[in-house]
Design a protein around this motif. Structure first.
Motif, mmCIF file in Angstrom:
data_model
loop_
_atom_site.group_PDB
_atom_site.id
_atom_site.type_symbol
_atom_site.label_atom_id
_atom_site.label_comp_id
_atom_site.label_asym_id
_atom_site.label_seq_id
_atom_site.Cartn_x
_atom_site.Cartn_y
_atom_site.Cartn_z
ATOM 1 N N GLY A 67 20.805 -14.526 -16.997
ATOM 2 C CA GLY A 67 21.326 -14.880 -18.307
ATOM 3 C C GLY A 67 20.567 -15.991 -19.010
ATOM 4 N N MET A 75 21.685 -9.468 -10.329
ATOM 5 C CA MET A 75 20.588 -8.570 -9.948
ATOM 6 C C MET A 75 19.825 -9.180 -8.782
ATOM 7 S SD MET A 75 18.549 -5.949 -11.760
ATOM 8 C CE MET A 75 17.093 -5.131 -11.112
ATOM 9 N N ILE A 119 22.798 -10.705 -25.097
ATOM 10 C CA ILE A 119 22.396 -10.143 -23.815
ATOM 11 C C ILE A 119 22.431 -11.197 -22.716
ATOM 12 C CG2 ILE A 119 19.917 -10.451 -24.227
ATOM 13 C CD1 ILE A 119 21.616 -7.535 -22.366
ATOM 14 N N ASN A 120 22.147 -12.452 -23.065
ATOM 15 C CA ASN A 120 22.154 -13.494 -22.039
ATOM 16 C C ASN A 120 23.550 -13.710 -21.484
ATOM 17 O OD1 ASN A 120 19.423 -13.875 -22.466
ATOM 18 N ND2 ASN A 120 19.799 -15.336 -24.113
ATOM 19 N N ASN A 177 20.688 -3.779 -16.450
ATOM 20 C CA ASN A 177 20.622 -5.208 -16.748
ATOM 21 C C ASN A 177 19.777 -5.439 -18.001
ATOM 22 O OD1 ASN A 177 20.731 -7.946 -16.615
ATOM 23 N ND2 ASN A 177 20.167 -8.096 -14.465
ATOM 24 N N PHE A 181 16.305 -8.522 -6.423
ATOM 25 C CA PHE A 181 15.045 -7.810 -6.541
ATOM 26 C C PHE A 181 14.409 -7.552 -5.177
ATOM 27 C CE2 PHE A 181 15.801 -10.251 -10.333
ATOM 28 C CZ PHE A 181 15.408 -9.426 -11.365
ATOM 29 N N GLN A 186 9.314 -13.378 -11.841
ATOM 30 C CA GLN A 186 9.947 -14.663 -12.103
ATOM 31 C C GLN A 186 10.723 -14.621 -13.409
ATOM 32 O OE1 GLN A 186 9.919 -17.641 -10.253
ATOM 33 N NE2 GLN A 186 9.324 -16.199 -8.667
ATOM 34 N N ARG A 196 17.307 -1.072 -13.525
ATOM 35 C CA ARG A 196 16.819 -2.121 -14.431
ATOM 36 C C ARG A 196 17.385 -1.945 -15.833
ATOM 37 N NH1 ARG A 196 12.140 -4.740 -12.855
ATOM 38 N NH2 ARG A 196 11.136 -4.445 -14.855
ATOM 39 N N ARG A 226 24.493 -10.736 -19.285
ATOM 40 C CA ARG A 226 23.818 -10.714 -17.981
ATOM 41 C C ARG A 226 24.491 -11.614 -16.951
ATOM 42 N NH1 ARG A 226 17.878 -10.762 -20.577
ATOM 43 N NH2 ARG A 226 17.381 -8.556 -20.412
ATOM 44 N N GLN A 227 25.242 -12.619 -17.418
ATOM 45 C CA GLN A 227 25.981 -13.438 -16.455
ATOM 46 C C GLN A 227 26.919 -12.584 -15.615
ATOM 47 O OE1 GLN A 227 28.231 -16.227 -18.737
ATOM 48 N NE2 GLN A 227 26.439 -16.669 -20.008
ATOM 49 N N PHE A 281 12.434 -10.616 -4.068
ATOM 50 C CA PHE A 281 13.259 -11.829 -4.121
ATOM 51 C C PHE A 281 13.149 -12.574 -5.453
ATOM 52 C CE2 PHE A 281 11.027 -12.279 0.227
ATOM 53 C CZ PHE A 281 11.593 -11.107 0.689
ATOM 54 N N ASN A 282 11.886 -12.853 -5.866
ATOM 55 C CA ASN A 282 11.658 -13.594 -7.105
ATOM 56 C C ASN A 282 12.384 -14.930 -7.152
ATOM 57 O OD1 ASN A 282 10.099 -11.495 -7.941
ATOM 58 N ND2 ASN A 282 11.634 -10.585 -9.276
ATOM 59 N N ARG A 316 22.107 -16.828 -5.622
ATOM 60 C CA ARG A 316 21.794 -17.167 -7.005
ATOM 61 C C ARG A 316 22.574 -16.246 -7.956
ATOM 62 N NH1 ARG A 316 15.577 -16.834 -8.730
ATOM 63 N NH2 ARG A 316 15.875 -14.622 -8.303
ATOM 64 N N LEU A 350 16.742 -5.076 -18.333
ATOM 65 C CA LEU A 350 15.366 -5.517 -18.113
ATOM 66 C C LEU A 350 14.440 -4.443 -18.658
ATOM 67 C CD1 LEU A 350 15.497 -7.140 -14.577
ATOM 68 C CD2 LEU A 350 15.137 -8.267 -16.767
ATOM 69 N N GLU A 351 14.917 -3.190 -18.655
ATOM 70 C CA GLU A 351 14.288 -2.115 -19.423
ATOM 71 C C GLU A 351 15.303 -1.670 -20.462
ATOM 72 O OE1 GLU A 351 11.286 -1.449 -18.866
ATOM 73 O OE2 GLU A 351 10.917 -1.936 -16.764
#
Lengths: 251, 226, 224
Positions: free
Chosen positions: C132, A90, A81-82, A57, A92, C124, A54, A85-86, A95-96, A158, A59-60
């Motif tokens: 991103g 990631m 960061i956005n 990415n 999970f 989510q 994490r 991240r592309q 699934f999320n 995704r 996320l942490e």
């Protein structure tokens, strides 16, 4: 054979520390992943392997250390960061998927909102990504209408639709019924063969033996051992690695 | 006068506040009294209707559902005005206090019946069967098995609804009840100064902030995962 | 019985009063169309503040919500309409209603939407951010749509309450349905116009009330 040593590693993480309150989850972990390699991380629960993933990415955010991915300093406040991240996909454990969107909409959301693609262009990319995971026929199904394995494959679509440089998998098959695991693993294998750089946290040892370039064993927030699968599984150096692998193999 | 002095003179005029404090204190007592009567009568009649409904007597249930829908759809102020200005024409004069009490009681009855009923039906059928299989009667099952479980589920929405309806006591001012708002409004027109209204607002906060905080606590205490 | 009909269901009087009752109904609908969006805007702002990462922002937002849940809406309205002019601020009946409903219904919608946002799993947000999407985009496209869907029964029920609450605008002489009905009753000394107004409110809101009790029963059954 891959030429793992000709170019600098695409993922470079050094001296990562992470604390949650009184608990120290990462104790100065280093990780390097060369392009087109598959690095597989194993270890008992609470070993910090998911937290490490994490962090990659963001996320942490680690308390200390450095992370560079594809030449981008991930921890610099100047980094968008956005945008970063592309390039880092990631997947999970749970699934999320967005439950209020169809498979296609799940895939196109970031294409349209982050990459600014038009609707048609995004739809074409989504179809391509969903075809790749074998779900082109289920484009207009909602997550609730798909099996767990299919949902996870949509989640992979995704991520890959954004054409990432690196893919991170956080226990992608742990929430699945045994008979649905195979479909997800074969998609991952296909990704690896197409040359995707991957970091996988998982308990699928057979998959690690067959597909990983490097296996890392983590325990108590530290990297105890690292090497090719044959070495880690057949001749583990560390006692804790040995007992962990014995336990897993018994299942 | 500076802007602030001007503001203080208008809205926080101690002299005016002190003068009308007793009147507003009386209004406070009246509001509490009215609220307690509404809560007791409203919840009791709501529970009674829900229990009657659980016997499943068709025409009776249709009547209950209609009455409940009626008082959930009508604005409380419309009911108050109707009872206060309308009933005298039928030879049944109600005081403003009685009209306000009856209206809000009917509204609380309707909302609480619906919540109690939803609570009763949410208790699993297996609970009924298990209890009846041990020889308990219908009423015993209701009383010892179903109602206690239903209460747990109904308490958060019931608390919030009760608070919202009790705040409706301020509507009594429209039909001349000297509760907090009524008392402060008449004080405001006597003194030509809005400080009594500020005092009234403060009185409402003193009364309802603890109640709202209690509602929040109840909600988190009995929270369920959606 | 005849007396009763004469007093409450006098069709002559109702038809006499019907032009102003229709005007009142129209104003009530206009009022609803104005105050529901106002309350929703206030509610979204408060819900976002209530789920902000900063602790003190969340506490402030909760305090604000509790403040306006503790003050009866009529008290707020009277204060805005009759009190503010003393500070040289005359906002008029429509202004007082708009501000009052923004504050009061905003607090209620805010509380409902906060619960909705809380009900969306953290994964989510993480999934959306991992592709991103910015924080604002994640809220707009992933979190809020699910939040709204999860608390739909409460949103509908709150909206019914807001429409009912527009009747208190009659107290500040805004010519909506109840105000017009009372005017007609004053002139005719007959309660029939008020009964007619009540019937209008009932017909307007009954379908929503039915829908509400269905949704509530379903939601509660799901929890039991």
């Amino acid at each position: 054979m891959r030429n793992a040593h000709s170019s600098p590693p695409i993922v470079q993480a050094h001296g990562l520390w992470k604390r949650f309150g009184a608990l120290t989850v990462l104790k100065g972990v280093d990780l390097e992943v060369a392009e087109k390699q598959l690095v597989f991380i194993i270890g008992p629960s609470g070993s910090g392997k998911s937290t490490l993933l994490r962090c990659l990415n963001r996320l942490e955010t680690p308390d200390d250390g450095a992370i560079t991915i594809d030449g981008i300093n991930l921890l610099s406040p100047k980094t968008d960061i956005n945008k970063a991240r592309q390039r880092i996909g990631m997947v999970f454990q749970s699934f999320n998927l967005y439950p209020h969107m169809t498979a296609r909409q799940n895939v196109t959301l970031a294409l349209r909102k982050v990459l600014g693609r038009g609707k048609e262009e995004a739809d074409i990319a989504a179809r391509h990504a969903l075809d790749r995971v074998g779900l082109g026929e289920r484009m207009d199904h909602f997550p609730a209408q798909l099996s767990g394995g299919q949902q996870q494959r949509v989640a992979i679509a995704r991520a890959i639709a954004l054409e990432p440089r690196v893919m991170l998998f956080d226990e992608p098959t742990s929430a699945l019924d045994p008979e649905l695991v195979g479909g997800v693993l074969s998609v991952m294998r296909e990704l690896r063969e197409s040359g995707m750089t991957m970091v996988v946290v998982s308990h699928e040892m057979a998959f690690a033996r067959a597909a990983a370039d490097t296996v890392i064993f983590m325990a108590d927030g530290e990297k105890l051992e690292e090497g090719p699968p044959a070495q880690i599984f057949e001749q583990p150096q560390h006692e804790r690695t040995r007992s962990f692998i014995r336990q897993i193999d018994r299942h | 006068m500076t802007g602030f002095e001007n503001f203080a003179f208008s809205f926080l005029n101690m002299k005016v506040m002190a003068q009308y404090l007793p009147q507003i204190a009386q209004g406070f007592v009246l509001t509490v009294w009215l609220a307690v009567l509404i809560v007791v009568a409203g919840l009791a009649s709501g529970l009674a209707l829900a229990l009657v409904r659980s016997f499943g007597i068709r025409p009776l249930n249709w009547l209950i559902i209609f009455v409940v829908d009626l008082f959930r759809a009508l604005p409380p102020l419309v009911i108050i005005v109707l009872l206060f200005f309308g009933l005298p024409a039928a030879g049944l004069g109600l005081s403003g206090f009685a009209a306000t009490w009856l209206s809000l009681t009917l509204v609380l009855m309707a909302f609480s019946e619906e919540i109690f009923w939803a609570g009763l039906t949410s208790v699993h059928k297996g609970q009924w069967e298990a209890s009846r299989s041990t020889g308990l009667t219908f009423t015993q099952t209701l009383r010892h098995v179903v109602v206690p479980q239903a209460l747990r589920i109904t308490i958060p929405p019931l608390t919030n609804r009760t608070i919202a309806i009790t705040k409706g006591t301020a509507l009594g001012s429209v039909v001349g009840v000297s509760e907090i708002l009524g008392a402060s409004q008449s004080a405001m027109s006597f003194s030509a100064n809005p400080s009594p209204l500020m005092l009234g607002a403060i009185a409402y906060l003193v009364l309802f902030i603890p109640v709202v905080a209690f509602g929040r606590w109840v909600e988190s205490r009995f929270a369920w995962k959606r | 019985m005849d007396d009763f009909v004469q007093a409450f269901l006098n069709l002559d009087i109702i038809s006499q009063a019907s032009p102003i009752l229709w005007r009142g109904l129209w104003q009530t609908l206009l009022l609803a169309v104005m105050v529901v969006p106002l309350g929703l805007i206030g509610g979204v702002i408060l819900a976002l503040l209530s789920t902000a990462p900063l602790r003190w922002v969340r506490i402030l937002a909760a305090g604000w919500v509790d403040l306006f849940r503790a003050i009866p809406p009529l008290v707020l309205l009277v204060f805005l309409y009759a009190g503010l002019p003393f500070a040289g601020l005359d906002v008029g009946a429509w202004g007082a209603v708009a501000i009052g409903f923004f504050l009061n219904t905003g607090a209620y919608y805010g509380e409902v939407l906060r619960a909705g946002i809380d009900s969306v799993p953290r994964g989510q947000t993480e999934a959306a951010r991992s592709t991103g999407l910015s924080q604002a985009q994640t809220l707009a496209f992933v979190v809020l749509p699910q939040a709204v869907r999860n608390v739909m029964p409460d949103l509908i029920s709150n909206t019914v309450e807001v429409v009912k609450l527009t009747s208190i605008a009659s107290v500040v002489a805004l010519p909506e349905l109840l105000f017009q009905a009372r005017q007609a009753q004053n002139v005719t000394y007959n309660a029939s116009p008020i009964v007619a107004a009540a019937v209008a409110y009932f017909l307007l809101l009954w379908p929503l009330v039915r829908l509400m009790s269905r949704l509530e029963n379903k939601a509660m059954a799901g929890r039991g």
